[in-house]
Design a protein around this motif. Sequence first.
Motif, PDB file in Angstrom:
ATOM      1  N   GLN A 114       1.967  -3.918  -9.268  1.00  0.00           N
ATOM      2  CA  GLN A 114       0.685  -3.220  -9.122  1.00  0.00           C
ATOM      3  C   GLN A 114       0.144  -3.348  -7.705  1.00  0.00           C
ATOM      4  O   GLN A 114      -0.369  -2.373  -7.132  1.00  0.00           O
ATOM      5  CB  GLN A 114      -0.331  -3.775 -10.121  1.00  0.00           C
ATOM      6  N   THR A 117       2.251  -1.149  -5.400  1.00  0.00           N
ATOM      7  CA  THR A 117       1.931   0.261  -5.647  1.00  0.00           C
ATOM      8  C   THR A 117       0.608   0.634  -4.992  1.00  0.00           C
ATOM      9  O   THR A 117       0.483   1.689  -4.361  1.00  0.00           O
ATOM     10  CB  THR A 117       1.855   0.537  -7.162  1.00  0.00           C
ATOM     11  N   ARG A 118      -0.388  -0.252  -5.133  1.00  0.00           N
ATOM     12  CA  ARG A 118      -1.704   0.007  -4.544  1.00  0.00           C
ATOM     13  C   ARG A 118      -1.625   0.069  -3.016  1.00  0.00           C
ATOM     14  O   ARG A 118      -2.192   0.966  -2.386  1.00  0.00           O
ATOM     15  CB  ARG A 118      -2.686  -1.083  -4.988  1.00  0.00           C
ATOM     16  N   CYS A 119      -0.898  -0.867  -2.421  1.00  0.00           N
ATOM     17  CA  CYS A 119      -0.769  -0.892  -0.957  1.00  0.00           C
ATOM     18  C   CYS A 119      -0.056   0.361  -0.446  1.00  0.00           C
ATOM     19  O   CYS A 119      -0.464   0.950   0.557  1.00  0.00           O
ATOM     20  CB  CYS A 119       0.000  -2.135  -0.513  1.00  0.00           C
ATOM     21  N   GLU A 121       0.131   3.288  -1.891  1.00  0.00           N
ATOM     22  CA  GLU A 121      -0.701   4.469  -2.086  1.00  0.00           C
ATOM     23  C   GLU A 121      -1.784   4.556  -1.019  1.00  0.00           C
ATOM     24  O   GLU A 121      -2.045   5.637  -0.459  1.00  0.00           O
ATOM     25  CB  GLU A 121      -1.334   4.443  -3.482  1.00  0.00           C
ATOM     26  N   ILE A 122      -2.415   3.423  -0.701  1.00  0.00           N
ATOM     27  CA  ILE A 122      -3.431   3.407   0.348  1.00  0.00           C
ATOM     28  C   ILE A 122      -2.820   3.791   1.681  1.00  0.00           C
ATOM     29  O   ILE A 122      -3.388   4.572   2.448  1.00  0.00           O
ATOM     30  CB  ILE A 122      -4.100   2.023   0.429  1.00  0.00           C
ATOM     31  N   SER A 144     -10.668   2.354   2.973  1.00  0.00           N
ATOM     32  CA  SER A 144      -9.756   2.163   1.850  1.00  0.00           C
ATOM     33  C   SER A 144     -10.425   1.410   0.707  1.00  0.00           C
ATOM     34  O   SER A 144      -9.755   0.849  -0.149  1.00  0.00           O
ATOM     35  CB  SER A 144      -8.505   1.394   2.315  1.00  0.00           C
ATOM     36  N   ARG A 146     -12.666   0.912  -2.789  1.00  0.00           N
ATOM     37  CA  ARG A 146     -12.510   1.600  -4.076  1.00  0.00           C
ATOM     38  C   ARG A 146     -13.272   2.929  -4.076  1.00  0.00           C
ATOM     39  O   ARG A 146     -12.763   3.948  -4.558  1.00  0.00           O
ATOM     40  CB  ARG A 146     -13.032   0.700  -5.207  1.00  0.00           C
ATOM     41  N   SER A 425     -10.689  -6.656  -5.464  1.00  0.00           N
ATOM     42  CA  SER A 425      -9.284  -7.016  -5.354  1.00  0.00           C
ATOM     43  C   SER A 425      -9.175  -8.538  -5.470  1.00  0.00           C
ATOM     44  O   SER A 425     -10.172  -9.259  -5.337  1.00  0.00           O
ATOM     45  CB  SER A 425      -8.714  -6.567  -4.018  1.00  0.00           C
TER      46      SER A 425
END
Length: 441
Positions: A114, A117-119, A121-122, A144, A146, A425
């Motif tokens: 997760q 994936t988050r990194c 996508e950002i 970046s 939320r 986070s």
Amino acid sequence: MNKPAILTVVQHPDLKQIIHTHLQNQLAQVIDAACYRDVLQHYDILKFQLLILESPWADGADTLKLAEHARSRDRRFPIILVTSSGSKKLAISALRLGLKDYFEFPFPTCELVQAVTRCLEIRRRLSCSAEAACLSGMQPLIGSSRAMANLKAYLPKAAGVDSHVLITGDTGTGKELTAQFIHRQSKRANQPFVAINCAAMPDSLLESELFGYEKGAFTGAQSDHMGKLKMAHGGTVFFDEIGDMSCLAQAKILRLLETREIYPLGGKKSVPLDIRIIAATNRNLEKMVLTKEFRDDLYFRLNVARVRLPSLRERKEDIPDLLNYYLKYFNKQFGQNLLGFSVEALAAFLHYQWPGNVRELKNVLESIFINCPVERITLSDLPEPIGEAMVLEDFTEKNERERVLETLSAVKWNKSRAAEQLNWSRMTLYRKMEKYQISDN
């Protein structure tokens, strides 16, 4: 489509196996480096989208030097730290370097996936927004957090349809910038974008400015004049501060939306018009509808795709990115080479409440550049209201500390669940725990 590339500097065999099993092929291309010295000598770190770094190594090598090197080149470059022998000192070092996440082995594999994936996508969104801004010559949507991640995810959806858009937000949050972004991402991108300031247009000039006129329509009309709405045919009209539009103007815009045609002054027939309307306001239109200051039928016509821009005080974690963007911008504009901000100056920027939002932040930096510091911006270079924010904090830290403690206790000190409940986070939670000296030992 090429997969993103992840650079790993990991020694522990179990950690390396987890990374390859769950990330390789599924999420990204994983490149292994033997040690941090090899990275410094043979790799351009910024060609990768993410760095996964193990620390410490069995031989005692200080791999955090690599993180420091990467952050010095790009503050937004994402780094995830993994360790098989964690310590409070290591966690604090990671926090101070601004690493995106910290995992102590053993850890749930899904949490690493997760985080990666988050990194990625950002990083992808930052790349796309920077590329689009470069091609269009406009300022990118910076941040970046939320709130900004949600905004950047929604705007392409709003741009992809031809519905009218209502943008709300405080003064200085970037409403026209957002409108331009929507237009440039829409199917009307190659057609005109016409901005109209509703607060600056008196009723006496309304029809001639918006709808145009034909020769002889009134004394002094010696030739035909194309109004701003006709100029935007096929494209987008941006009505800025539509909450300040007069009742007369509201009625005429409503008729335009219903009939999709206009009547120039002095004209004998209507002119068909194909436009998309994006309206913006810093006022509460819902309350204005209730008090009959704004037409409810026009409000419902405009309020189809709704975009709310967060104030800067709602996304303070974006302030460092904004400061770095404008630092580079004004270095170029003023021919300077300022290196950055002192710790005290950055803290003051973060404590200040920014009633004028991003516009105020930009203006403050420009004023600092006029009386340019020698090397970096320090606390003494800041205007008084911002410096005073260090002393007069608006937040009651005691309440936040109690909230963090209550949440941690409720989830039995499971930091992942606590961060989720707080809408933070994991790294933000670690920072708060360090700030308030909260320890689970």
